[in-house]
Design an enzyme around this catalytic site. Structure first.
Site, PDB file in Angstrom:
ATOM      1  N   ASN A  48       0.821  -1.220   0.000  1.00 20.53           N
ATOM      2  CA  ASN A  48       0.000   0.000   0.000  1.00 20.53           C
ATOM      3  C   ASN A  48       0.853   1.267   0.000  1.00 20.53           C
ATOM      4  O   ASN A  48       0.333   2.372   0.085  1.00 20.53           O
ATOM      5  CB  ASN A  48      -0.910   0.022   1.219  1.00 20.53           C
ATOM      6  CG  ASN A  48      -1.953  -1.066   1.159  1.00 20.53           C
ATOM      7  OD1 ASN A  48      -2.495  -1.352   0.102  1.00 20.53           O
ATOM      8  ND2 ASN A  48      -2.233  -1.685   2.294  1.00 20.53           N
ATOM      9  N   HIS A 134     -14.297  -0.879   6.142  1.00 18.75           N
ATOM     10  CA  HIS A 134     -13.188  -1.582   6.791  1.00 18.75           C
ATOM     11  C   HIS A 134     -13.568  -2.075   8.196  1.00 18.75           C
ATOM     12  O   HIS A 134     -14.361  -1.442   8.895  1.00 18.75           O
ATOM     13  CB  HIS A 134     -12.022  -0.590   6.889  1.00 18.75           C
ATOM     14  CG  HIS A 134     -10.718  -1.195   7.280  1.00 18.75           C
ATOM     15  ND1 HIS A 134     -10.304  -1.261   8.588  1.00 18.75           N
ATOM     16  CD2 HIS A 134      -9.730  -1.736   6.535  1.00 18.75           C
ATOM     17  CE1 HIS A 134      -9.102  -1.816   8.627  1.00 18.75           C
ATOM     18  NE2 HIS A 134      -8.733  -2.108   7.395  1.00 18.75           N
ATOM     19  N   GLU A 178     -16.075   4.902   2.818  1.00 19.64           N
ATOM     20  CA  GLU A 178     -14.657   5.120   2.519  1.00 19.64           C
ATOM     21  C   GLU A 178     -14.565   5.938   1.237  1.00 19.64           C
ATOM     22  O   GLU A 178     -15.428   5.820   0.375  1.00 19.64           O
ATOM     23  CB  GLU A 178     -13.943   3.768   2.327  1.00 19.64           C
ATOM     24  CG  GLU A 178     -13.895   2.951   3.598  1.00 19.64           C
ATOM     25  CD  GLU A 178     -13.220   1.586   3.422  1.00 19.64           C
ATOM     26  OE1 GLU A 178     -12.477   1.397   2.455  1.00 19.64           O
ATOM     27  OE2 GLU A 178     -13.463   0.722   4.275  1.00 19.64           O
ATOM     28  N   SER A 182     -11.036  -0.337  -0.007  1.00 22.13           N
ATOM     29  CA  SER A 182      -9.715  -0.954   0.090  1.00 22.13           C
ATOM     30  C   SER A 182      -9.568  -2.227  -0.722  1.00 22.13           C
ATOM     31  O   SER A 182      -8.463  -2.575  -1.124  1.00 22.13           O
ATOM     32  CB  SER A 182      -9.383  -1.217   1.559  1.00 22.13           C
ATOM     33  OG  SER A 182     -10.370  -2.022   2.158  1.00 22.13           O
ATOM     34  N   ASP A 207     -13.643   7.428   5.678  1.00 24.67           N
ATOM     35  CA  ASP A 207     -12.296   6.895   5.895  1.00 24.67           C
ATOM     36  C   ASP A 207     -11.535   7.042   4.575  1.00 24.67           C
ATOM     37  O   ASP A 207     -11.883   6.425   3.573  1.00 24.67           O
ATOM     38  CB  ASP A 207     -12.378   5.431   6.332  1.00 24.67           C
ATOM     39  CG  ASP A 207     -11.003   4.857   6.686  1.00 24.67           C
ATOM     40  OD1 ASP A 207      -9.992   5.395   6.192  1.00 24.67           O
ATOM     41  OD2 ASP A 207     -10.956   3.872   7.439  1.00 24.67           O
ATOM     42  N   HIS A 210      -7.293   4.967   1.625  1.00 31.23           N
ATOM     43  CA  HIS A 210      -6.713   4.686   0.304  1.00 31.23           C
ATOM     44  C   HIS A 210      -6.874   5.844  -0.671  1.00 31.23           C
ATOM     45  O   HIS A 210      -6.521   5.727  -1.837  1.00 31.23           O
ATOM     46  CB  HIS A 210      -7.338   3.418  -0.288  1.00 31.23           C
ATOM     47  CG  HIS A 210      -6.950   2.198   0.475  1.00 31.23           C
ATOM     48  ND1 HIS A 210      -5.751   1.559   0.289  1.00 31.23           N
ATOM     49  CD2 HIS A 210      -7.579   1.532   1.475  1.00 31.23           C
ATOM     50  CE1 HIS A 210      -5.664   0.544   1.123  1.00 31.23           C
ATOM     51  NE2 HIS A 210      -6.758   0.508   1.859  1.00 31.23           N
ATOM     52  N   LYS A 231      -0.136   4.160   4.395  1.00 29.46           N
ATOM     53  CA  LYS A 231      -0.310   3.737   3.000  1.00 29.46           C
ATOM     54  C   LYS A 231       0.425   4.704   2.065  1.00 29.46           C
ATOM     55  O   LYS A 231       1.644   4.655   2.011  1.00 29.46           O
ATOM     56  CB  LYS A 231      -1.787   3.549   2.716  1.00 29.46           C
ATOM     57  CG  LYS A 231      -2.234   2.304   3.480  1.00 29.46           C
ATOM     58  CD  LYS A 231      -3.684   2.037   3.590  1.00 29.46           C
ATOM     59  CE  LYS A 231      -3.861   0.773   4.427  1.00 29.46           C
ATOM     60  NZ  LYS A 231      -5.161   0.669   5.057  1.00 29.46           N
TER      61      LYS A 231
HETATM   62  C1  LIG Z   1      -5.605   0.195   6.275  1.00 31.00           C
HETATM   63  C2  LIG Z   1      -6.899   0.761   6.669  1.00 31.00           C
HETATM   64  C3  LIG Z   1      -7.134   1.175   7.977  1.00 31.00           C
HETATM   65  C4  LIG Z   1      -6.134   0.952   9.086  1.00 31.00           C
HETATM   66  O1  LIG Z   1      -5.101   1.880   9.071  1.00 31.00           O
HETATM   67  P1  LIG Z   1      -3.763   1.518   9.893  1.00 31.00           P
HETATM   68  O2  LIG Z   1      -3.042   2.824   9.966  1.00 31.00           O
HETATM   69  O3  LIG Z   1      -3.044   0.485   9.105  1.00 31.00           O
HETATM   70  O4  LIG Z   1      -4.204   1.038  11.228  1.00 31.00           O
HETATM   71  C5  LIG Z   1      -8.326   1.772   8.261  1.00 31.00           C
HETATM   72  N1  LIG Z   1      -9.286   1.931   7.320  1.00 31.00           N
HETATM   73  C6  LIG Z   1      -9.107   1.522   6.062  1.00 31.00           C
HETATM   74  C7  LIG Z   1     -10.179   1.735   5.059  1.00 31.00           C
HETATM   75  C8  LIG Z   1      -7.911   0.915   5.692  1.00 31.00           C
HETATM   76  O5  LIG Z   1      -7.748   0.490   4.443  1.00 31.00           O
END
Ligand SMILES: *Cc1c(COP(=O)(O)O)cnc(C)c1O
Length: 375
Positions: A48, A134, A178, A182, A207, A210, A231
């Site tokens: 990522n 997620h 999101e 993801s 969120d 990505h 990421k």
């Molecule tokens: C990877 C991810 C997370 C978690 O983030 P980290 O910093 O790895 O804990 C949260 N939400 C989504 C949509 C993700 O893809």
């Protein structure tokens, strides 16, 4: 053997039988998109770290300098003695980047979602979440005690139907989605969700894990943006961006913020540098170019070619078939992770291809060949 251990064994055996048992794979070295496992080199399509910033010399240097100067661990939570002066410029830059009044840095994206959700809603409130959000958003919803309902993926009409029917029975309400999903790499209809949220006196939480660094996304329409530095930023850690008063609430009520140690200094310094680079360079253009090249070369349709993101799902179906394809590609020197339930819905096991600015045309054409041959 104690009963609990026997139970653990049975559960693991059941996973094994469904090709769903997970295990860790040791990576011996990493250089650009090349990884070395068990003495063999692979081109990786499963990181990522889309913009390659985890290995950027300036990001590394920022970490080393700050570590030498301030030490490694922060020693306490930010509210105790861990609120280093490196935070203020970072949080100001994040707030501006996301078009909000304020921002708060936390230990990870997971912890950020937990703090954001649990400090905004609780018992007697309602959360309406996209079916594919997620796991950490679901965990946050469960911890909050609010009633959780799900709408079909990206289906604004379904979300509206739930709001129309149930909104009146609850106090506060949060719609959650999101920016870029993801496992599918597609975009949420943020504008339409924003409009529906406003119509039903509801707040929108997005969120952006990505989506960071992909400027076309309208995340500023969200009332609360949550994200990660792990990421596109190539670092580690998480953040929340929202109005001043919401951020104050999270600082006071977000237990995953209050009761967890601040991130290491070197990391904060690296994050500042990554953000600066993302603001300067147009890394996303290179990602689109690589994605279009790959899509053009593939015969078999994936779930969605159109998402302007670094993620391309190559749909397989059954978990065992996805794992078999992953192994065949490994023999060709290609590392692409199979993603199985419960991470994705039953029957939609897939290879999740992630594009990287460090992928060269020869890497991409090798993947096209491998997928045409075995896919
Ligand atoms: C990877 C991810 C997370 C978690 O983030 P980290 O910093 O790895 O804990 C949260 N939400 C989504 C949509 C993700 O893809």
């Amino acid at each position: 053997m104690p009963a609990l251990e026997r139970l653990c064994e049975e559960r693991l055996a059941a996973l094994e039988a469904q090709s769903l048992r997970r295990e860790l794979v040791e990576i011996e070295s990493r250089d650009g998109v090349m990884i070395r496992v068990n003495g063999k080199e692979y081109i990786s399509f499963s990181s990522n770290d889309y913009f390659g910033l985890s290995q950027h010399p300036e990001v590394i240097e920022a970490n080393i300098e700050a570590t030498k100067r301030y030490g490694v661990g922060a020693g306490a939570s930010r509210l105790v003695t861990g609120n280093h002066h490196l935070y203020a410029p970072l949080e100001a830059a994040l707030a501006e980047f996301k078009g909000k009044e304020s921002a708060l840095v936390l230990g990870s994206g997971y912890l950020a979602n937990i703090a954001a959700i649990t400090s905004l809603v609780g018992r007697g409130d309602l959360i309406i979440a996209d079916k594919l959000v997620h796991a950490c958003m679901i965990d946050g919803a469960k911890l909050s005690g609010a009633k959780l309902m799900r709408f079909s993926h990206n289906d604004v009409e379904h979300a509206e139907m739930l709001l129309e029917k149930y909104r009146g029975e609850y106090g506060q309400c949060l719609v959650m989605t999101e920016s870029i999903f993801s496992m599918d790499g597609d975009e949420a209809p943020l504008k339409a969700l924003h409009e529906v949220s406003k119509k039903y006196d509801t707040e929108l939480l997005v969120d952006d894990a990505h989506g960071f660094g992909f400027p076309h996304l309208q995340t500023s329409l969200a009332d609360v943006v949550v994200g990660t530095f792990s990421k596109a930023m190539g670092c580690y850690g998480g953040y929340i961006s929202a109005s001043n008063i919401k951020i104050e609430s999270m600082l006071n009520f977000g237990r995953s913020f209050i009761f967890s140690t601040a991130l290491p200094y070197g990391l904060i310094s690296s994050i500042n540098k990554s953000l600066e680079l993302i603001n300067q360079e147009k890394y996303f253009e290179r990602i689109y170019k690589n994605k279009y090249y790959l899509c053009d070369g593939l015969k078999k349709p994936t779930i969605d070619h159109s998402g302007k993101s670094a993620i391309l799902p190559f749909l397989v179906g059954e978990a065992a078939d996805a794992v078999a394809l992953q192994e065949k590609l490994k023999q060709e020197g290609l590392w692409v992770s199979a993603i199985r339930p419960p991470t994705v819905p039953q029957g939609t096991a897939r290879l999740r291809i992630t594009l990287n600015v460090l992928h060269e045309e020869s890497h991409l054409s090798k993947l096209v060949e491998g997928l045409r041959k075995h896919g």
